[in-house]
Design a protein around this motif. Structure first.
Motif, PDB file in Angstrom:
ATOM      1  N   GLY A  94       0.786  -1.224   0.000  1.00  0.00           N
ATOM      2  CA  GLY A  94       0.000   0.000   0.000  1.00  0.00           C
ATOM      3  C   GLY A  94       0.819   1.274   0.000  1.00  0.00           C
ATOM      4  O   GLY A  94       0.422   2.284   0.592  1.00  0.00           O
ATOM      5  N   VAL A  95       1.991   1.254  -0.667  1.00  0.00           N
ATOM      6  CA  VAL A  95       2.828   2.452  -0.720  1.00  0.00           C
ATOM      7  C   VAL A  95       2.163   3.502  -1.608  1.00  0.00           C
ATOM      8  O   VAL A  95       1.423   3.184  -2.543  1.00  0.00           O
ATOM      9  N   VAL A  96       2.444   4.768  -1.324  1.00  0.00           N
ATOM     10  CA  VAL A  96       1.836   5.858  -2.103  1.00  0.00           C
ATOM     11  C   VAL A  96       2.664   6.210  -3.327  1.00  0.00           C
ATOM     12  O   VAL A  96       2.186   6.897  -4.238  1.00  0.00           O
ATOM     13  N   ALA A  97       3.921   5.750  -3.365  1.00  0.00           N
ATOM     14  CA  ALA A  97       4.817   6.015  -4.489  1.00  0.00           C
ATOM     15  C   ALA A  97       5.977   5.039  -4.391  1.00  0.00           C
ATOM     16  O   ALA A  97       6.190   4.402  -3.354  1.00  0.00           O
ATOM     17  N   ILE A  98       6.722   4.903  -5.496  1.00  0.00           N
ATOM     18  CA  ILE A  98       7.902   4.054  -5.468  1.00  0.00           C
ATOM     19  C   ILE A  98       9.119   4.875  -5.891  1.00  0.00           C
ATOM     20  O   ILE A  98       9.012   5.878  -6.599  1.00  0.00           O
ATOM     21  N   VAL A 119       1.474   4.957 -11.380  1.00  0.00           N
ATOM     22  CA  VAL A 119       2.097   5.005 -10.055  1.00  0.00           C
ATOM     23  C   VAL A 119       3.247   6.008 -10.106  1.00  0.00           C
ATOM     24  O   VAL A 119       4.046   5.989 -11.050  1.00  0.00           O
ATOM     25  N   PHE A 120       3.356   6.875  -9.115  1.00  0.00           N
ATOM     26  CA  PHE A 120       4.469   7.830  -9.092  1.00  0.00           C
ATOM     27  C   PHE A 120       5.780   7.083  -8.846  1.00  0.00           C
ATOM     28  O   PHE A 120       5.888   6.273  -7.927  1.00  0.00           O
ATOM     29  N   PHE A 121       6.789   7.379  -9.677  1.00  0.00           N
ATOM     30  CA  PHE A 121       8.092   6.721  -9.568  1.00  0.00           C
ATOM     31  C   PHE A 121       9.195   7.760  -9.636  1.00  0.00           C
ATOM     32  O   PHE A 121       9.286   8.519 -10.604  1.00  0.00           O
ATOM     33  N   LEU A 122      10.039   7.799  -8.608  1.00  0.00           N
ATOM     34  CA  LEU A 122      11.235   8.625  -8.627  1.00  0.00           C
ATOM     35  C   LEU A 122      12.441   7.719  -8.860  1.00  0.00           C
ATOM     36  O   LEU A 122      12.852   6.977  -7.966  1.00  0.00           O
ATOM     37  N   ALA A 123      12.972   7.755 -10.080  1.00  0.00           N
ATOM     38  CA  ALA A 123      14.173   6.976 -10.406  1.00  0.00           C
ATOM     39  C   ALA A 123      15.365   7.669  -9.756  1.00  0.00           C
ATOM     40  O   ALA A 123      15.702   8.799 -10.118  1.00  0.00           O
ATOM     41  N   ALA A 124      15.983   6.995  -8.802  1.00  0.00           N
ATOM     42  CA  ALA A 124      17.041   7.630  -8.023  1.00  0.00           C
ATOM     43  C   ALA A 124      18.371   7.676  -8.770  1.00  0.00           C
ATOM     44  O   ALA A 124      18.983   8.728  -8.909  1.00  0.00           O
ATOM     45  N   ASP A 328      -1.948  11.867  -3.107  1.00  0.00           N
ATOM     46  CA  ASP A 328      -2.620  11.535  -4.362  1.00  0.00           C
ATOM     47  C   ASP A 328      -1.607  11.569  -5.513  1.00  0.00           C
ATOM     48  O   ASP A 328      -0.814  12.507  -5.631  1.00  0.00           O
ATOM     49  N   THR A 329      -1.620  10.547  -6.354  1.00  0.00           N
ATOM     50  CA  THR A 329      -0.607  10.409  -7.404  1.00  0.00           C
ATOM     51  C   THR A 329      -0.579  11.612  -8.337  1.00  0.00           C
ATOM     52  O   THR A 329       0.494  12.170  -8.618  1.00  0.00           O
ATOM     53  N   ASP A 330      -1.713  12.020  -8.848  1.00  0.00           N
ATOM     54  CA  ASP A 330      -1.750  13.135  -9.794  1.00  0.00           C
ATOM     55  C   ASP A 330      -1.289  14.444  -9.145  1.00  0.00           C
ATOM     56  O   ASP A 330      -0.609  15.256  -9.786  1.00  0.00           O
ATOM     57  N   LYS A 331      -1.635  14.641  -7.892  1.00  0.00           N
ATOM     58  CA  LYS A 331      -1.181  15.847  -7.193  1.00  0.00           C
ATOM     59  C   LYS A 331       0.334  15.812  -6.966  1.00  0.00           C
ATOM     60  O   LYS A 331       1.013  16.838  -7.030  1.00  0.00           O
TER      61      LYS A 331
END
Length: 402
Positions: A94-98, A119-124, A328-331
């Motif tokens: 149930g993570v809000v982002a990855i 799904v929001f993804f921040l590629a590190a 919220d993903t879009d926000k």
């Protein structure tokens, strides 16, 4: 079971069931996946930097008044496994982002997953340009300076060398291929008469360093562009030193000034190579001094470049959620457009045009101090100075990526 005991047991289960969601409501969970087992030199320090940032964020009140929790998983250094893990983090945890990933082909697989599943993804860490350009999507942002950016940072030195015949050596997967193509294109544009006399592209982690070094020497180049890293770099440097491959030749090299890759070489570090890296013990800015003190206090160790990336990944996620005032993903996607983040390298921002961060890198030369490799004659290059314009980016990204 006697009726009254049964009722007591059911009451206990009900109470336990109610307690779990209440606890979850006090926490914001971020999923993180990476190739911890296969790339420990970079990712062990990365994890330490990440954990330090989580500690600092929570000590200062968390995000949106809640504790930040990071659920970490190994992606097996395999694209299919990475997608499975990402799916599990979203559906089961149930993570809000990855966030995360290290190897470029893994980062691309998760980028595709993020776009498909919204799904929001921040590629590190993965450096391939495709993550924010050709394969970019609305839901994916990237922290670290790309292969194009870091190659462009090295280009002034490559051009100034005025060498006609170049050899290239790179690991044969997305990151290495991308770096080599960028280098050839940028140098050819600046120096049309340049020749690339050999390209050595061994499989990642399976370099026959003696054969590669000999092949380069046999091609008689005036200069070398290296993209190998980790154990492959160590083997290549040792074989190259033994054969005199680097003698009287300019060497320009991605990542080789990072302590992760310099430290294993000790006094065999290739003096004079022009590199991107991280001179952790020589940076005197207030932001870095504060980070260094906190890191050394917590771990009794010095940071590596991975430490900076892990730390800045969490600081970015916290800043983005706070700006969005929501998970919220879009926000969150909208909040990251133009998001400004403070880091140990100074402030940077995420560009709205291509979702790429402007965090830069240090460029300098490898030197020996106290029997180990370090960087000298270095300068910090702002990532914004080596990125294409917003107009150029429009031609690189899919039309629906924003």
């Amino acid at each position: 079971m006697k009726p009254h005991l049964f009722l007591l047991a059911m009451a206990g289960l009900a109470a336990a069931g109610l307690a779990a969601p209440a606890s979850a409501q006090d926490t914001i969970k971020i999923g993180e996946l990476n190739s911890y087992k296969s790339q420990p030199a970079f990712l062990d320090p990365y994890k330490k930097g990440l954990e330090l940032a989580v500690e600092e964020v929570n000590a200062s009140g968390g995000v949106l008044g809640k504790k930040l929790e990071v659920v970490m998983r190994d992606d097996g250094a395999n694209p299919g496994e990475a997608v499975r893990v990402a799916e599990e983090l979203v559906t089961r945890e149930g993570v809000v982002a990855i966030a995360g990933t290290f190897l470029s082909h893994i980062g691309l697989a998760v980028t595709n997953f993020a776009g498909q599943k919204k799904v929001f993804f921040l590629a590190a860490e993965p450096l391939t340009d495709k993550i924010t350009w050709q394969n970019g999507n609305k839901y994916t942002y990237r922290l670290r300076a790309t292969t194009y950016m870091q190659t462009a940072m090295l280009m002034p030195a490559a051009i100034a060398a005025k060498k006609k015949k170049w050899a290239l050596v790179y690991p044969n997967f997305e990151y290495g291929q991308s770096a080599a193509e960028n280098f050839k294109a940028l140098l050819k544009k600046a120096q049309p008469d340049v020749e690339f006399v050999t390209e050595q592209a061994p499989p990642l982690g399976k370099v026959d360093a003696g054969a590669v070094a000999q092949a380069i020497d046999d091609a008689k180049p005036d200069a070398i562009f290296n993209v190998l890293f980790g154990p492959d770099l160590t083997k290549f440097v040792r074989e190259g030193n033994t054969r005199g491959v680097f003698k009287d030749r300019v060497v320009v090299s991605l990542l080789s000034g990072e302590p992760e890759y310099l430290d294993p070489l000790k006094d065999e570090a290739p003096v004079g190579w022009i590199v991107t890296g991280y001179p952790w013990d020589k940076i005197t800015t207030p932001e870095h001094k504060a980070f260094l003190a906190a890191y050394q206090k917590k771990y009794n160790d010095y940071p590596r470049l991975g430490s900076i990336v892990g730390y800045s990944t969490i600081k970015s996620m916290a800043a983005g959620i706070n700006k969005a005032k929501s998970t919220d993903t879009d926000k969150l996607v909208e909040a990251f457009k133009g998001l400004k983040v403070d880091s140990p390298f100074g402030p940077f921002e995420y560009r709205a045009s291509d979702h790429q961060a402007t965090m830069g890198a240090f460029v300098g030369k490898i030197a020996l101090e106290g029997g180990k490799g370090t960087m000298t004659d270095f300068k910090y290059v702002d990532g914004a100075s080596v990125l294409p314009s917003d107009e150029e980016v429009k031609k690189l990204r899919p039309a629906d990526a924003n």
